[in-house]
Scaffold this active site. Structure first.
Site, PDB file in Angstrom:
ATOM      1  N   ASN A  10       4.051  -7.907 -25.327  1.00 15.44           N
ATOM      2  CA  ASN A  10       4.628  -8.682 -24.222  1.00 15.44           C
ATOM      3  C   ASN A  10       3.446  -9.194 -23.401  1.00 15.44           C
ATOM      4  O   ASN A  10       2.833  -8.444 -22.654  1.00 15.44           O
ATOM      5  CB  ASN A  10       5.531  -7.756 -23.400  1.00 15.44           C
ATOM      6  N   ARG A  89       7.666 -10.634 -27.312  1.00 16.08           N
ATOM      7  CA  ARG A  89       8.640 -11.079 -26.311  1.00 16.08           C
ATOM      8  C   ARG A  89       8.234 -12.489 -25.886  1.00 16.08           C
ATOM      9  O   ARG A  89       7.108 -12.700 -25.441  1.00 16.08           O
ATOM     10  CB  ARG A  89       8.625 -10.149 -25.109  1.00 16.08           C
ATOM     11  N   HIS A 178      16.114 -12.119 -19.054  1.00 14.63           N
ATOM     12  CA  HIS A 178      16.383 -10.664 -19.171  1.00 14.63           C
ATOM     13  C   HIS A 178      17.424 -10.362 -20.242  1.00 14.63           C
ATOM     14  O   HIS A 178      18.073  -9.312 -20.206  1.00 14.63           O
ATOM     15  CB  HIS A 178      16.913 -10.050 -17.852  1.00 14.63           C
ATOM     16  N   ARG A 239      10.709 -13.364  -5.288  1.00 18.18           N
ATOM     17  CA  ARG A 239      11.422 -14.638  -5.466  1.00 18.18           C
ATOM     18  C   ARG A 239      12.639 -14.689  -4.554  1.00 18.18           C
ATOM     19  O   ARG A 239      13.336 -13.686  -4.361  1.00 18.18           O
ATOM     20  CB  ARG A 239      11.867 -14.809  -6.919  1.00 18.18           C
ATOM     21  N   GLU A 384      13.765  -2.649 -23.636  1.00 19.98           N
ATOM     22  CA  GLU A 384      13.660  -3.953 -24.286  1.00 19.98           C
ATOM     23  C   GLU A 384      12.773  -3.878 -25.522  1.00 19.98           C
ATOM     24  O   GLU A 384      13.019  -4.564 -26.516  1.00 19.98           O
ATOM     25  CB  GLU A 384      13.068  -4.966 -23.295  1.00 19.98           C
TER      26      GLU A 384
END
Ligand code: ADP
Length: 404
Positions: A10, A89, A178, A239, A384
């Protein structure tokens, strides 16, 4: 030696996370993180068996150097010989990639092309792919896209209320992110509740630095809170989440911001950090509230939880039944305070938290946190990396068996 392990990579712009995984059961044999890449402080931390080692990286401090260091360790323990494939990923797969995909030149060009939709992520993912190809010459490489799971959303969920030509000609629509995490926790929840995934109905809240809420019907995403970019939806660490687009015009026309200033403000300086003025880290804000009664910390937590509760309630419009609400991600898995604050605002949907059970489900402990008279609420630690390893392995096994 049997090749049965998947190396999951990732790659971020200045970081590289990696895990070496047995795809059939998710067992992680080695994992780690290279951080501060492209700077002289670049270092790599590797966990193998019970030992964690941290070393500084030598010039040129880049992703390739980090991967070369990783390979050294793999060779030392003869793990390189057991690697069957590499699973990457990749954040944005656009509309073309709804499944894991074997990486070739065409796929790399598409990931590059999609950088205009994910300028902070896809270029970094591509750097990781190129660096890994140079080292693992003949090892198959697979891309698993963060947007893929949400490609099942109906058009009523992904079309914005703007001229249709902007979607048709420029791909401006909601994509969601996600996906791998939402898929994993839905599957684990179905197992826990002993119901088939394809007959289940869940809302999952992935709350980490980035946050999103998804409605998942019969194992498929039907709506999610993140949109064209990972800026839409609930408030996150740095964010903003949803805000009136009029604020952006005001910042530019009245306060002298440039488009880049606005992007930086909304992506890096907003959310928990912006409201609290303390940190983007939920733990620090909780501490500032619980220990010091800091009112801005309380405000940040209140806004965060209220917006997530509202998102959960609004996503219920995309379902006709609801088997469980699921919490995951660093905050969702660990903060009983945040979970309680969210659930307390959802009593109309018949969600009620058990304080005792809620306090127990932390630091990797999964389970129910609802009272007996409530709908199911579960905490499920996400994984994940395991999904990426599994999908990489399945794709290549299917390909090999279809050749026979
Ligand atoms: P990322 O999105 O980068 O993968 P994580 O899923 O690791 O992030 O989540 C990071 C967030 O989880 C941070 O805000 C951190 O403060 C929060 N977190 C981790 N442990 C706890 C805890 N014990 N209590 C509250 N928040 C926590």
């Amino acid at each position: 030696m049997k090749k049965n392990l998947i190396l999951v990579l990732n790659c971020g712009s200045s970081s590289l996370k990696f895990s070496l995984i047995k795809p059939e059961n998710g067992q992680t044999l080695l994992s780690g993180l290279a951080e501060r890449l492209l700077s002289e402080q670049a270092s790599i931390k590797i966990k193998y068996q019970v030992q964690t080692t941290q070393t500084t990286l030598q010039s040129p401090f880049d992703h390739q150097t980090a991967i070369a260091k990783l390979v050294d360790i793999l060779v030392t323990h003869e793990l390189n010989l057991q690697i069957f494939a590499i699973g990457h990923r990749v954040v944005h797969g656009g509309e073309n990639y709804s499944m894991p995909t074997i990486i070739n030149e065409e796929v790399k060009n598409s990931i590059d092309e999609l950088s205009k939709l994910a300028p902070l992520h896809n270029p970094a993912n591509l750097i990781g792919i190129n660096a890994s190809e140079e080292v693992f010459l003949d090892t198959p490489q697979v891309a698993v896209f963060d947007t893929a799971f949400h490609q099942t959303m109906p058009s009523k969920a992904f079309i914005y209320g703007i001229p249709y030509a902007l979607y048709k000609d420029h791909g401006i629509r909601r994509y969601g992110f996600h996906g791998t995490s939402h898929y994993f926790v839905a599957r684990e929840t179905a197992k826990t509740l002993d119901i088939p995934l394809d007959k289940s109905s869940f809302i999952s809240a992935h709350l980490g630095n980035g946050c999103s809420v998804s409605a998942i019907k019969n194992g498929k995403s039907v709506d999610t809170s993140l949109g064209f970019t990972p800026l839409e939806g609930v408030m996150m660490g740095t964010r903003s989440g949803d805000l009136d687009p009029g604020v952006i015009f005001h910042l530019i026309n009245e306060l002298g911001y440039t488009a880049d200033n606005v992007s930086h403000l909304l992506n890096k300086e907003s959310g928990l950090l912006g409201v609290s003025g303390i940190s983007n880290d939920c733990r620090e804000i909780e501490e500032a509230w619980l220990r010091d009664s800091n009112p801005r910390a309380k405000l940040a937590l209140d806004v965060f939880c209220y917006r997530i509760a509202k998102s959960i309630a609004s996503l219920s419009a995309s379902l006709t039944s609801l088997d469980a609400l699921i919490f995951t991600g660093g905050i969702g898995e660990n903060s009983n305070l945040i979970r309680q604050c969210i659930i307390d605002q959802l009593s109309l949907l018949n969600f009620h938290v058990s304080n005792d059970k809620n306090a127990l489900c932390r630091f990797g402990q999964s389970g129910h946190i609802n009272t007996d008279n409530s709908r199911n609420i579960l905490v499920i630690p996400t994984n994940e990396e395991w999904v990426i390893a599994e999908q990489t392995s399945q794709l290549l096994s299917n390909k090999n068996s279809s050749k026979v």
